[in-house]
Scaffold this motif. Structure first.
Motif, PDB file in Angstrom:
ATOM      1  N   TRP A 163      -0.847  -5.815  -1.280  1.00  0.00           N
ATOM      2  CA  TRP A 163      -0.600  -7.253  -1.239  1.00  0.00           C
ATOM      3  C   TRP A 163      -0.252  -7.724  -2.640  1.00  0.00           C
ATOM      4  N   LYS A 164       0.414  -8.865  -2.711  1.00  0.00           N
ATOM      5  CA  LYS A 164       0.919  -9.356  -3.979  1.00  0.00           C
ATOM      6  C   LYS A 164       0.175 -10.610  -4.410  1.00  0.00           C
ATOM      7  N   THR A 165      -0.040 -10.715  -5.703  1.00  0.00           N
ATOM      8  CA  THR A 165      -0.626 -11.930  -6.259  1.00  0.00           C
ATOM      9  C   THR A 165       0.264 -12.371  -7.427  1.00  0.00           C
ATOM     10  N   THR A 166       0.042 -13.588  -7.905  1.00  0.00           N
ATOM     11  CA  THR A 166       0.845 -14.032  -9.056  1.00  0.00           C
ATOM     12  C   THR A 166       0.348 -13.358 -10.326  1.00  0.00           C
ATOM     13  N   HIS A 167       1.234 -13.307 -11.290  1.00  0.00           N
ATOM     14  CA  HIS A 167       0.854 -12.813 -12.614  1.00  0.00           C
ATOM     15  C   HIS A 167       1.531 -13.734 -13.617  1.00  0.00           C
ATOM     16  N   GLY A 168       0.797 -14.743 -14.047  1.00  0.00           N
ATOM     17  CA  GLY A 168       1.361 -15.744 -14.945  1.00  0.00           C
ATOM     18  C   GLY A 168       2.486 -16.502 -14.253  1.00  0.00           C
ATOM     19  N   LYS A 169       3.332 -17.111 -15.057  1.00  0.00           N
ATOM     20  CA  LYS A 169       4.416 -17.909 -14.481  1.00  0.00           C
ATOM     21  C   LYS A 169       5.587 -17.061 -14.030  1.00  0.00           C
ATOM     22  N   ASN A 170       5.741 -15.930 -14.681  1.00  0.00           N
ATOM     23  CA  ASN A 170       6.953 -15.152 -14.441  1.00  0.00           C
ATOM     24  C   ASN A 170       6.685 -13.702 -14.065  1.00  0.00           C
ATOM     25  N   GLY A 171       5.570 -13.504 -13.395  1.00  0.00           N
ATOM     26  CA  GLY A 171       5.258 -12.134 -13.026  1.00  0.00           C
ATOM     27  C   GLY A 171       4.661 -12.016 -11.629  1.00  0.00           C
ATOM     28  N   VAL A 172       4.622 -10.783 -11.165  1.00  0.00           N
ATOM     29  CA  VAL A 172       4.032 -10.473  -9.868  1.00  0.00           C
ATOM     30  C   VAL A 172       3.048  -9.334 -10.074  1.00  0.00           C
ATOM     31  N   CYS A 173       1.931  -9.429  -9.408  1.00  0.00           N
ATOM     32  CA  CYS A 173       0.970  -8.335  -9.436  1.00  0.00           C
ATOM     33  C   CYS A 173       0.926  -7.690  -8.058  1.00  0.00           C
ATOM     34  N   CYS A 174       1.163  -6.382  -8.011  1.00  0.00           N
ATOM     35  CA  CYS A 174       1.090  -5.642  -6.753  1.00  0.00           C
ATOM     36  C   CYS A 174      -0.248  -4.904  -6.711  1.00  0.00           C
ATOM     37  N   ASN A 175      -0.996  -5.147  -5.665  1.00  0.00           N
ATOM     38  CA  ASN A 175      -2.316  -4.541  -5.522  1.00  0.00           C
ATOM     39  C   ASN A 175      -2.296  -3.536  -4.386  1.00  0.00           C
ATOM     40  N   LEU A 176      -3.135  -2.549  -4.525  1.00  0.00           N
ATOM     41  CA  LEU A 176      -3.052  -1.442  -3.577  1.00  0.00           C
ATOM     42  C   LEU A 176      -4.389  -0.716  -3.457  1.00  0.00           C
ATOM     43  N   THR A 177      -4.728  -0.350  -2.245  1.00  0.00           N
ATOM     44  CA  THR A 177      -5.842   0.593  -2.058  1.00  0.00           C
ATOM     45  C   THR A 177      -5.358   1.786  -1.254  1.00  0.00           C
ATOM     46  N   PHE A 178      -5.891   2.948  -1.594  1.00  0.00           N
ATOM     47  CA  PHE A 178      -5.724   4.157  -0.796  1.00  0.00           C
ATOM     48  C   PHE A 178      -7.051   4.372  -0.082  1.00  0.00           C
ATOM     49  N   ARG A 179      -6.979   4.763   1.167  1.00  0.00           N
ATOM     50  CA  ARG A 179      -8.188   4.947   1.946  1.00  0.00           C
ATOM     51  C   ARG A 179      -8.036   6.206   2.799  1.00  0.00           C
ATOM     52  N   ASP A 180      -9.066   7.002   2.868  1.00  0.00           N
ATOM     53  CA  ASP A 180      -9.066   8.171   3.750  1.00  0.00           C
ATOM     54  C   ASP A 180      -9.103   7.666   5.188  1.00  0.00           C
ATOM     55  N   CYS A 181      -8.088   8.022   5.951  1.00  0.00           N
ATOM     56  CA  CYS A 181      -7.993   7.507   7.317  1.00  0.00           C
ATOM     57  C   CYS A 181      -9.156   7.947   8.196  1.00  0.00           C
ATOM     58  N   LYS A 182      -9.651   9.142   7.950  1.00  0.00           N
ATOM     59  CA  LYS A 182     -10.726   9.653   8.805  1.00  0.00           C
ATOM     60  C   LYS A 182     -12.042   8.937   8.550  1.00  0.00           C
ATOM     61  N   THR A 183     -12.373   8.810   7.279  1.00  0.00           N
ATOM     62  CA  THR A 183     -13.711   8.312   6.941  1.00  0.00           C
ATOM     63  C   THR A 183     -13.716   6.837   6.565  1.00  0.00           C
ATOM     64  N   GLY A 184     -12.549   6.290   6.264  1.00  0.00           N
ATOM     65  CA  GLY A 184     -12.487   4.909   5.797  1.00  0.00           C
ATOM     66  C   GLY A 184     -12.842   4.765   4.322  1.00  0.00           C
ATOM     67  N   GLU A 185     -13.163   5.877   3.690  1.00  0.00           N
ATOM     68  CA  GLU A 185     -13.560   5.874   2.275  1.00  0.00           C
ATOM     69  C   GLU A 185     -12.417   5.397   1.374  1.00  0.00           C
ATOM     70  N   ILE A 186     -12.770   4.536   0.440  1.00  0.00           N
ATOM     71  CA  ILE A 186     -11.754   4.108  -0.529  1.00  0.00           C
ATOM     72  C   ILE A 186     -11.567   5.200  -1.573  1.00  0.00           C
ATOM     73  N   LEU A 187     -10.317   5.571  -1.806  1.00  0.00           N
ATOM     74  CA  LEU A 187     -10.020   6.653  -2.740  1.00  0.00           C
ATOM     75  C   LEU A 187      -9.473   6.114  -4.061  1.00  0.00           C
ATOM     76  N   VAL A 188      -8.583   5.164  -3.961  1.00  0.00           N
ATOM     77  CA  VAL A 188      -7.873   4.672  -5.149  1.00  0.00           C
ATOM     78  C   VAL A 188      -7.699   3.161  -5.049  1.00  0.00           C
ATOM     79  N   ARG A 189      -7.813   2.481  -6.201  1.00  0.00           N
ATOM     80  CA  ARG A 189      -7.459   1.068  -6.289  1.00  0.00           C
ATOM     81  C   ARG A 189      -6.520   0.903  -7.479  1.00  0.00           C
ATOM     82  N   ALA A 190      -5.517   0.106  -7.294  1.00  0.00           N
ATOM     83  CA  ALA A 190      -4.589  -0.090  -8.413  1.00  0.00           C
ATOM     84  C   ALA A 190      -3.984  -1.477  -8.373  1.00  0.00           C
ATOM     85  N   SER A 191      -3.684  -1.983  -9.560  1.00  0.00           N
ATOM     86  CA  SER A 191      -2.893  -3.203  -9.697  1.00  0.00           C
ATOM     87  C   SER A 191      -1.783  -2.915 -10.685  1.00  0.00           C
ATOM     88  N   SER A 192      -0.574  -3.313 -10.322  1.00  0.00           N
ATOM     89  CA  SER A 192       0.539  -3.160 -11.271  1.00  0.00           C
ATOM     90  C   SER A 192       1.163  -4.530 -11.499  1.00  0.00           C
TER      91      SER A 192
END
Lengths: 359, 359
Positions: free
Chosen positions: B170-199
Motif C-alpha cells: 500500500w502507498k502512503t505520502t512522503h512529504g509534498k513530492n514523494g510516495v512511500c511504498c509499503n510492503l509485507t511478505f508473509r508465509d502463506c502456510k503459517t501467516g508468519e510475517i517474514l519481511v517488512r519494507a518501506s521505500s
C-alpha cells in the motif's frame, strides 16, 4: 480445460522452423546477411551452426503421443498454471515476465530467459518427485553429485515484452552421462513461438569437482522422463576459432564475480557468465543490436576470488561500418586473468540482429 | 474465497512488532546485542534506527476499514492470485520464490526481496490503471517525469526459503513530492510475517535529471490510492557518520556496473547498488551472517562508464572476535572513484545476525 502442448508443431515441422537455420550460416568477414532469410556468400569454418530437429511424419514419436496434443490458439491466460503432459514427459507452466526481469528496452533480458531455462527444468523434476534436496535426486545426493552445465544453445525469435509466456520443457539424453533440457517460450495470446533452447548438463562430484559417470540408480530414476528425440536446438558442428583473418578483438580485463552472483550451488551462477561475456561486447552492438541466437560452452567453474578477462571477436574488418549491418556474428572467450593460467572458463558464439526501429 | 489482508495486525499492534525496535539501538563499538531482545549498553549517534508505526486502537484507520480484514491462517495456496482490497488501497499477490532468486543458503536473496518491492508496487499501480507507459502514469509521461528511489528500509524476520509468499502493498505520502511504498511478505502456510519494507520515491525530470515537484494532475491521480498512515518501517532519525572511534574500514575499489545491471529506466537498477555495497563487506560476515535490517539512502545515479568504490565500516574494534558476535552493525558508502570527485552515490546502514546454525 483442454490439455495443451504446442511443442508438437515445432518438432514435426522443422522445415518451417521460424528463425532456425539448417546447415551453416554466417562466418565470413564482411559477409553480413539479412535476417531471417539469410543468403550466404560462403560458409565459414567457425560460424554458428544450428541443426533443426529431423522432420517427423508420424504423430507417434518416441514415447510421446503427439496426436493428443492440441496446439490451438485457445490459450489459458491465468498465471501460475503448471501441468504435466504425456505422463510427465512434458512440463508446462505459464509465467509473467516481471518488471525487474526486463532490460532497458523493456524486453526480457537474455539472463531472464536463461534463468527460466533452469527454473522450468527444476520445476519439472520437482513435480515428478525426482528432486529430493535442492536441485538433485536422492540418489545423486547419496553419491555427493551435483549438476553442471556444459552448454546452452538458444534461438530468440522475439523477446517477451510484458507478455504472459507459456513454457514447455522436456528432457532428452545427452550421451551416456548427460541430460539435455529442451524448452520453448510461447506467447500465450497468439501462440507465437518466441524462444527455443537446449541446455546440456553433466554431473560432477561435489568434493573432487570432477565430472562423474551416471550411477545406475541415478540414471534409472531419470530415464523414465527422457523423450526419445534429438535436442530441440542442436549445433551440427562446432569450430570456434581465432584463426580467421580480420577479426576485431575487444577485451575487458579485471572482471570479478560479486557476492550476489553466487547461487544455490555455492558457485558463480551459470547465468552470470553471459553478463561477463557481454562486458567485452562494444557499446555500439549492445545498444543497437539484440542477440538472435547463441551457443555458450562452459569449461570450468570460477570463484569469487578469481580475476577474469572477457574477449569478443567480431566478424567484420570494418569497425566504422559495423552499425550498418543487419546481422553481426561474434565469438567470445572468458578466461582467468592469472599469470601462467589463462585457461578458458567459457567460449561463446553469438549472432546479433538489429533491434526493431534501429535501422 | 474470503478476502484476506493481514497488514491490519501489523499496523494495530506495533508494540508487539516482531523484529522491530522502537527507539535507538546498536551503534556502540564493542556493544553487540542479542537478537531479538536487544539490550543496549548505550545508544550511539549513528546506529540504525527504526520507528514502529504508532499504535492504533480503532479499527477504522484513515481511509481504510480494517475491520473488514481477516488475518486468519486460512491462506489460499494457489499462485498467481492477485487482488485489490479496500477499493484498491491495498494490493495483494502471491508469489513463489524461484530457484534462481535464491542465494547459496537457498533463501531468497536481499536482491530478490528488493526486486519484489518494486514489482508489487508497479503491479498495484498497473491494476489501478494509473500506470500508462512503462512505469509511469499518463500525466508523468506528458511532463517527462520518472520515478527515482530515495530510500529503502527493510526488516527481515526470516528469509523465504521455497515458501509461497503473500505480498501486501500500500502507498502512503512522503512529504509534498514523494510516495512511500509499503510492503509485507508473509508465509502463506503459517501467516508468519517474514519481511517488512518501506521505500520512498521522488520524481525526476528525464531530461534535466533533476528532482521535480508533483504537477497537480500527477498528484491528483495518485493520491486516491494513498493510505492515511505513517510508513510501515520508519527511520526516526538518521545520523550516518564516520566520526566514531575504532571503526573497522573495508574498501573495495574499481567497481563497475555491467550491461546486465541496466534496467527498464535505462540506468543502473537500484537493486544492483546493494550488490556493489556488499562487495566491501568482509567474507567472514557474508558467510556467517545475514542481513537483519537495513536502510539504504540513494543520492545519485551512475552509469555504465563510472568507476566506483565501496566502503564498509564495522562497529567493532576487534576484528579477530568479529565472528563471535550475535549481531554486527555496519555502515556503508558507495562513491565515485574519480580524481576530484568522490561524491556519494549511496549510504547504507545494515544490521547483521548470525545465520541459523552458525553459532
Amino acid at each position: 480445460m483442454t490439455l495443451m502442448i504446442t511443442t508438437a508443431s515445432i518438432l514435426m515441422n522443422s522445415s518451417t522452423y521460424p528463425g532456425m537455420i539448417s546447415g551453416k550460416f554466417g562466418g565470413t568477414p564482411g559477409a553480413m546477411h539479412k535476417h531471417p532469410n539469410i543468403k550466404l556468400k560462403r560458409t565459414s569454418s567457425w560460424g554458428l551452426q544450428f541443426k533443426a530437429p529431423a522432420k517427423v511424419n508420424t504423430t507417434k514419436v518416441g514415447a510421446m503421443d503427439w496426436s493428443m496434443v492440441d496446439p490451438g490458439p485457445n490459450m489459458v491466460s491465468d498465471l501460475g498454471v503448471e501441468r504435466m503432459i504425456q505422463d510427465g514427459l512434458i512440463f508446462q507452466e505459464k509465467i509473467c515476465i516481471r518488471v525487474y526481469e526486463a532490460g532497458p528496452d523493456r524486453k526480457a533480458s537474455v539472463e531472464t530467459l536463461m534463468n527460466h531455462l533452469l527454473e522450468t527444468s527444476v520445476n519439472h523434476m520437482k513435480k515428478t518427485g525426482v528432486i529430493h534436496d535442492g536441485l538433485v535426486s536422492e540418489e545423486m545426493s547419496k553419491h555427493n553429485l551435483m549438476w553442471v552445465l556444459k552448454k546452452i544453445q538458444m534461438v530468440v525469435d522475439r523477446y517477451p515484452k510484458g507478455d504472459i509466456v507459456q513454457i514447455d520443457t522436456w528432457k532428452t539424453t545427452h550421451g551416456k552421462n548427460g541430460v539435455c533440457c529442451n524448452l520453448t517460450f510461447r506467447d500465450c495470446k497468439t501462440g507465437e513461438i518466441l524462444v527455443r533452447a537446449s541446455s546440456f548438463w553433466l554431473i560432477m562430484n561435489k568434493k573432487t569437482r570432477k565430472l562423474s559417470k551416471f550411477p545406475n540408480e541415478v540414471r534409472a530414476k531419470l530415464e523414465k522422463f527422457f523423450v526419445n528425440k534429438p535436442p530441440l536446438v542442436e549445433q551440427a558442428t562446432r569450430t570456434w576459432s581465432r584463426s580467421e583473418d580480420n577479426i576485431n578483438e575487444h577485451i575487458c580485463k579485471g572482471l570479478k564475480a560479486r557476492w550476489t552472483d553466487l547461487d544455490i550451488s555455492h558457485h558463480v551462477n551459470h547465468v552470470k557468465y553471459i553478463g561477463l561475456i557481454l562486458e567485452s561486447v562494444p557499446k555500439t552492438i549492445i545498444e543497437r543490436y539484440e542477440i538472435d541466437s547463441m551457443t555458450l560452452d562452459y569449461y570450468q567453474e570460477f570463484t569469487k576470488e578469481n580475476i577474469l578477462q572477457s574477449f569478443t571477436y567480431i566478424l567484420t574488418n570494418d569497425n566504422a561500418k559495423m552499425s550498418n549491418f543487419d546481422i553481426i556474428d561474434c565469438q567470445h572467450l572468458l578466461q582467468f586473468e592469472i599469470d601462467g593460467d589463462n585457461s578458458n572458463i567459457m567460449k561463446g558464439m553469438t549472432r546479433w540482429r538489429l533491434k526493431p526501429g534501429k535501422k
